[in-house]
Design a protein around this motif. Structure first.
Motif, mmCIF file in Angstrom:
data_model
loop_
_atom_site.group_PDB
_atom_site.id
_atom_site.type_symbol
_atom_site.label_atom_id
_atom_site.label_comp_id
_atom_site.label_asym_id
_atom_site.label_seq_id
_atom_site.Cartn_x
_atom_site.Cartn_y
_atom_site.Cartn_z
ATOM 1 N N ARG A 315 32.556 36.277 37.735
ATOM 2 C CA ARG A 315 31.570 37.126 37.069
ATOM 3 C C ARG A 315 31.777 38.588 37.448
ATOM 4 N NH1 ARG A 315 28.208 41.065 38.048
ATOM 5 N NH2 ARG A 315 27.912 40.114 40.094
ATOM 6 N N ARG A 316 31.999 38.838 38.720
ATOM 7 C CA ARG A 316 32.174 40.216 39.176
ATOM 8 C C ARG A 316 33.441 40.824 38.595
ATOM 9 N NH1 ARG A 316 29.906 37.644 43.715
ATOM 10 N NH2 ARG A 316 31.945 37.176 44.639
ATOM 11 N N TYR A 317 34.504 40.042 38.524
ATOM 12 C CA TYR A 317 35.757 40.539 37.959
ATOM 13 C C TYR A 317 35.613 40.822 36.466
ATOM 14 C CZ TYR A 317 40.682 40.500 36.488
ATOM 15 O OH TYR A 317 41.898 40.819 35.934
ATOM 16 N N LEU A 318 35.073 39.869 35.728
ATOM 17 C CA LEU A 318 35.007 40.000 34.279
ATOM 18 C C LEU A 318 33.995 41.041 33.824
ATOM 19 C CD1 LEU A 318 35.312 36.242 33.287
ATOM 20 C CD2 LEU A 318 37.012 38.041 32.893
ATOM 21 N N THR A 319 32.959 41.288 34.614
ATOM 22 C CA THR A 319 31.993 42.309 34.241
ATOM 23 C C THR A 319 32.666 43.668 34.122
ATOM 24 O OG1 THR A 319 30.162 41.116 35.249
ATOM 25 C CG2 THR A 319 29.856 43.467 34.942
ATOM 26 N N ASP A 320 33.590 43.970 35.010
ATOM 27 C CA ASP A 320 34.354 45.212 34.910
ATOM 28 C C ASP A 320 35.450 45.128 33.852
ATOM 29 O OD1 ASP A 320 33.091 46.916 36.655
ATOM 30 O OD2 ASP A 320 34.275 46.302 38.393
ATOM 31 N N ALA A 321 36.089 43.977 33.749
ATOM 32 C CA ALA A 321 37.283 43.853 32.912
ATOM 33 C C ALA A 321 36.978 43.805 31.424
ATOM 34 C CB ALA A 321 38.061 42.592 33.312
ATOM 35 N N ILE A 322 35.762 43.407 31.043
ATOM 36 C CA ILE A 322 35.537 43.041 29.654
ATOM 37 C C ILE A 322 35.612 44.230 28.699
ATOM 38 C CG2 ILE A 322 33.023 43.238 29.522
ATOM 39 C CD1 ILE A 322 35.126 40.239 28.352
ATOM 40 N N PHE A 323 35.246 45.430 29.131
ATOM 41 C CA PHE A 323 35.340 46.588 28.241
ATOM 42 C C PHE A 323 36.800 46.956 27.961
ATOM 43 C CE2 PHE A 323 33.946 51.227 27.379
ATOM 44 C CZ PHE A 323 34.006 51.002 26.015
ATOM 45 N N CYS A 362 45.366 41.570 27.418
ATOM 46 C CA CYS A 362 44.110 42.074 27.985
ATOM 47 C C CYS A 362 44.162 42.082 29.502
ATOM 48 C CB CYS A 362 42.947 41.222 27.495
ATOM 49 S SG CYS A 362 42.561 41.407 25.738
ATOM 50 N N VAL A 363 44.604 40.981 30.082
ATOM 51 C CA VAL A 363 44.654 40.875 31.544
ATOM 52 C C VAL A 363 45.628 41.889 32.124
ATOM 53 C CG1 VAL A 363 45.295 39.384 33.466
ATOM 54 C CG2 VAL A 363 43.940 38.462 31.579
ATOM 55 N N ALA A 364 46.813 41.989 31.532
ATOM 56 C CA ALA A 364 47.819 42.917 32.040
ATOM 57 C C ALA A 364 47.332 44.363 31.943
ATOM 58 C CB ALA A 364 49.129 42.740 31.276
ATOM 59 N N THR A 365 46.704 44.694 30.816
ATOM 60 C CA THR A 365 46.185 46.052 30.647
ATOM 61 C C THR A 365 45.159 46.385 31.726
ATOM 62 O OG1 THR A 365 46.533 45.980 28.251
ATOM 63 C CG2 THR A 365 44.957 47.604 29.083
ATOM 64 N N TYR A 366 44.216 45.479 31.927
ATOM 65 C CA TYR A 366 43.184 45.753 32.925
ATOM 66 C C TYR A 366 43.766 45.852 34.333
ATOM 67 C CZ TYR A 366 39.173 45.123 35.984
ATOM 68 O OH TYR A 366 38.248 45.275 36.977
ATOM 69 N N GLU A 367 44.691 44.966 34.672
ATOM 70 C CA GLU A 367 45.263 44.987 36.015
ATOM 71 C C GLU A 367 46.031 46.288 36.287
ATOM 72 O OE1 GLU A 367 44.858 43.003 38.585
ATOM 73 O OE2 GLU A 367 43.405 41.906 37.396
ATOM 74 N N VAL A 369 45.350 49.273 34.519
ATOM 75 C CA VAL A 369 44.399 50.378 34.386
ATOM 76 C C VAL A 369 43.530 50.521 35.625
ATOM 77 C CG1 VAL A 369 42.307 51.081 33.148
ATOM 78 C CG2 VAL A 369 44.347 50.395 31.877
ATOM 79 N N ARG A 370 43.055 49.419 36.173
ATOM 80 C CA ARG A 370 42.120 49.528 37.291
ATOM 81 C C ARG A 370 42.773 50.058 38.558
ATOM 82 N NH1 ARG A 370 40.961 44.940 40.824
ATOM 83 N NH2 ARG A 370 42.634 43.400 40.807
ATOM 84 N N ARG A 371 44.102 50.056 38.594
ATOM 85 C CA ARG A 371 44.830 50.548 39.765
ATOM 86 C C ARG A 371 45.285 52.000 39.633
ATOM 87 N NH1 ARG A 371 45.656 45.075 39.543
ATOM 88 N NH2 ARG A 371 45.888 43.995 41.557
ATOM 89 N N VAL A 372 45.128 52.582 38.453
ATOM 90 C CA VAL A 372 45.609 53.948 38.190
ATOM 91 C C VAL A 372 44.389 54.823 37.911
ATOM 92 C CG1 VAL A 372 47.098 55.401 36.785
ATOM 93 C CG2 VAL A 372 47.756 53.014 37.250
ATOM 94 N N PHE A 379 39.612 53.864 29.703
ATOM 95 C CA PHE A 379 39.227 52.504 29.336
ATOM 96 C C PHE A 379 37.797 52.177 29.757
ATOM 97 C CE2 PHE A 379 43.770 52.467 29.036
ATOM 98 C CZ PHE A 379 44.053 51.564 28.033
ATOM 99 N N GLY A 380 37.001 53.210 29.999
ATOM 100 C CA GLY A 380 35.587 53.007 30.265
ATOM 101 C C GLY A 380 35.250 52.542 31.657
ATOM 102 N N LEU A 381 36.183 52.673 32.601
ATOM 103 C CA LEU A 381 35.916 52.292 33.985
ATOM 104 C C LEU A 381 35.530 53.517 34.791
ATOM 105 C CD1 LEU A 381 38.918 49.873 34.624
ATOM 106 C CD2 LEU A 381 36.572 49.255 34.019
ATOM 107 N N ARG A 382 34.658 53.323 35.758
ATOM 108 C CA ARG A 382 34.297 54.422 36.634
ATOM 109 C C ARG A 382 35.517 54.870 37.437
ATOM 110 N NH1 ARG A 382 29.362 51.591 37.982
ATOM 111 N NH2 ARG A 382 27.538 52.668 37.131
ATOM 112 N N ALA A 383 35.601 56.177 37.677
ATOM 113 C CA ALA A 383 36.635 56.678 38.583
ATOM 114 C C ALA A 383 36.390 56.103 39.966
ATOM 115 C CB ALA A 383 36.619 58.199 38.625
ATOM 116 N N VAL A 384 37.441 55.690 40.642
ATOM 117 C CA VAL A 384 37.296 55.120 41.982
ATOM 118 C C VAL A 384 36.855 56.222 42.932
ATOM 119 C CG1 VAL A 384 38.487 53.949 43.872
ATOM 120 C CG2 VAL A 384 39.083 53.436 41.504
#
Length: 396
Positions: A315-323, A362-367, A369-372, A379-384
């Motif tokens: 749930r925690r992973y997909l909540t961030d990944a779904i957008f 989808c999975v590859a894109t998120y993996e 994006v979330r590291r860069v 992609f709608g993720l908060r800046a780290v």
């Protein structure tokens, strides 16, 4: 995208996290299905699956309105811990940056492949992109006559931003309006009216607005969709803190489910042409469709509150990944389906490849994006946060 994960811990609605994740998951399957039904889509498979249309009609009336309702709930809780100005800035950054990036980078291949398959466009993608995509008007008319540039599936982001900004404008003039109207609305929807009241409203939109304003997703003039989706968004926003409403949805979940099945059955029987057409029958079908929308939403929310309350790493992973999944999924579907168009594969094999390829994309894109850090806002993720980045850089 507004998500329940943004609530304070005491206000987190894990059930709505799961609802949002599952609804967007269904969206991927739904858009794959659009390749095989008779309804218009950007490209089509060589196969037609007539049995699939009733299945998709089962999902179509409520899947997007449900997402707008969940977004309304999340917006209400976000407002509880931020000012109107900060909420407007945060929503604009989280929605408009991915929208602009999507229209510039993610969506253009969809429009290009649509023209390739519709008209046999002979030049390459770069020629299409530089000569046509930024025309800011209709191109390739009369068929398919695409207005370029386009947002295609990202219309949801546009509408959500518009509704949020409009709501912020109203609250700036009437700060106490959300709580006051929420309490009044919760009182009006006591008991069976929780299922009946919104049902009548959605049916009214279907009866009055849909015949004059069919769905376009073009923002301007799309009055049926605005009435439908803005109603769902406001219901979620106004009732987010009305705990009695959520308990009542849980209590009435099976009543809502049975009523939804009855309304959908009535609608599908009329649509199948089993009865002689008449104005009264058309009115009844539209009413059944509108009621089915709300009853299905109520059933999903009630069942989720009862059964989808357990947290998990998934749930925690997909909540961030779904957008990010949402942003890239339709382009992945169209590109993969185009490559398979002349493959001669059976429909089932072709669909499985499209679904699997889309999921992997989808999975590859998120993996990635979330590291860069610089890709995350696109992609709608908060800046780290900088503190997190410093910790990640430290050796183990």
């Amino acid at each position: 995208m507004t998500t329940p994960q943004q609530f304070q811990s005491s206000e987190r609605r894990i059930d709505l996290d799961w609802v949002r994740i599952l609804a967007f998951g269904l969206l991927i399957f739904y858009h794959v299905g659009m390749l095989y039904v008779s309804w218009g889509f950007h490209i089509k498979s060589a196969h037609r699956l007539t049995w699939l249309e009733p299945v998709m009609l089962f999902l179509n009336p409520w899947r997007l309105s449900l997402l707008f309702l969940v977004s309304g709930v999340a917006t209400r809780f976000m407002l509880g811990k931020s000012s109107l100005a900060s909420l407007a800035a945060a929503r604009s950054a989280r929605l408009l940056i991915p929208l602009i990036f999507g229209m510039l980078v993610i969506v253009p291949p969809q429009a290009y492949l649509q023209i390739v398959e519709s008209l046999g466009y002979p030049a390459g993608f770069l020629d299409f992109y530089t000569r046509h995509y930024f025309a800011f008007g209709p191109q390739f008319c009369p068929n398919p006559c695409i207005v370029l540039p386009t947002w295609n599936h990202l219309w949801f982001v546009v509408y959500l931003w518009v509704y949020t900004m409009a709501l912020i404008g109203v609250l700036a003039l009437w700060p106490a309006g959300a709580d006051w109207i929420g309490r009044k609305l919760a009182g009006m929807l006591a008991g069976p009216w929780l299922l009946i009241g919104p049902c009548l409203l959605f049916a009214a939109w279907r009866l009055v607005l849909f015949p004059a304003f069919p769905s376009t997703h073009a923002l301007f003039g799309d009055w049926y969709n605005h009435a439908d989706h803005a109603t769902a968004f406001l219901i979620g926003f106004l009732l987010a803190r009305q705990e009695g409403i959520w308990r009542e949805l849980e209590r009435q979940r099976f009543v809502a489910l049975l009523a939804a099945v009855a309304c959908f059955s009535a609608f599908i029987l009329v649509r199948a042409g089993l009865f002689a057409p008449s104005p009264a029958l058309k009115w009844a079908a539209a009413s059944a469709y509108g009621c089915y929308q709300w009853l299905a939403i109520a059933a999903v929310l009630g069942l989720a509150r009862r059964h989808l309350t357990a947290d998990s790493p998934a749930r925690r992973y997909l909540t961030d990944a779904i957008f990010p999944y949402y942003i890239v999924h339709q382009t992945a579907i169209i590109v993969i389906a185009h490559q398979l168009h002349d493959s001669g594969l059976p429909a089932g094999t072709e669909a499985l490849i499209v679904i699997a390829g889309t999921a992997l994309t989808c999975v590859a894109t998120y993996e990635i994006v979330r590291r860069v850090a610089w890709l995350r806002p696109l992609f709608g993720l908060r800046a780290v946060p900088r503190t997190v980045r410093r910790v990640e850089r430290q050796p183990a």
